[in-house]
Design an enzyme around this catalytic site. Sequence first.
Site, mmCIF file in Angstrom:
data_model
loop_
_atom_site.group_PDB
_atom_site.id
_atom_site.type_symbol
_atom_site.label_atom_id
_atom_site.label_comp_id
_atom_site.label_asym_id
_atom_site.label_seq_id
_atom_site.Cartn_x
_atom_site.Cartn_y
_atom_site.Cartn_z
ATOM 1 N N CYS A 37 -91.720 84.152 43.787
ATOM 2 C CA CYS A 37 -92.014 83.510 45.068
ATOM 3 C C CYS A 37 -91.291 82.180 45.217
ATOM 4 O O CYS A 37 -90.850 81.581 44.252
ATOM 5 C CB CYS A 37 -93.517 83.202 45.164
ATOM 6 S SG CYS A 37 -94.545 84.638 45.420
ATOM 7 N N CYS A 41 -95.054 79.546 48.757
ATOM 8 C CA CYS A 41 -95.779 80.789 49.076
ATOM 9 C C CYS A 41 -97.284 80.551 49.059
ATOM 10 O O CYS A 41 -97.817 79.910 48.156
ATOM 11 C CB CYS A 41 -95.431 81.896 48.080
ATOM 12 S SG CYS A 41 -96.138 83.485 48.575
ATOM 13 N N CYS A 68 -91.182 88.527 46.417
ATOM 14 C CA CYS A 68 -92.451 88.657 47.149
ATOM 15 C C CYS A 68 -92.153 89.070 48.592
ATOM 16 O O CYS A 68 -91.231 88.552 49.218
ATOM 17 C CB CYS A 68 -93.151 87.310 47.112
ATOM 18 S SG CYS A 68 -94.541 87.113 48.217
ATOM 19 N N CYS A 71 -93.277 85.788 51.197
ATOM 20 C CA CYS A 71 -92.484 84.554 51.374
ATOM 21 C C CYS A 71 -90.974 84.829 51.299
ATOM 22 O O CYS A 71 -90.171 83.944 51.585
ATOM 23 C CB CYS A 71 -92.887 83.508 50.342
ATOM 24 S SG CYS A 71 -92.471 83.939 48.644
HETATM 25 ZN ZN ZN Z 1 -94.539 84.824 47.756
#
Ligand code: ZN
Length: 187
Positions: A37, A41, A68, A71
Amino acid sequence: MFPTTFSFNEMVKIANNCDDAYDGLFFYAVKTTGIFCRPSCKSRSPKTENITFFQTVEEAKKAGFRPCKKCQPDKIHFNPMMDIVHDAERYILGHYTENLTWKQIAQNIGISPYHLGRIFKKQTARTLRVYLENIRVNKAVHLLRNTNLSLSDICYEVGFQSYSSFYHAFQKQTQYAPQQYRKQIDK
Ligand SMILES: [Zn+2]
């Protein structure tokens, strides 16, 4: 692996605070989920022992982590204007303790101060000054929590040129005066 600007604990704290001032400067991956991330995030904070950090998307992917979906850390570098922003952020992170001028930052990146200011504001929705203050206040909070340095030592240590500018920036960002903040911790 990392510029000495961040310690592991600082990066953990930045990730827990979801602070987007650091997006693109490093990525965190969670061993238990296999996902990485951006620092900002909003996903749930993972246990510290499960976190590992990477400086680039490529390194995270090479180590077997997937980006992810929320994000989208792998989308960060697709905007060339963001390269200028990240160059400015890196320079500020390496020099925030000094009496920085916009000219100095712009010269280091190789564009005019005017363009740097405009690009930075447009891409991040905040000014260079606000960014620099955020970094200094974050560091001041770190020092308040982890050292016994006096408030005026901390003020100059993080690069503010006067106590009043430290005080105002600190209060604006944390809603506390520095001395109130220290009292909260001491409780
Ligand atoms: Zn994330």
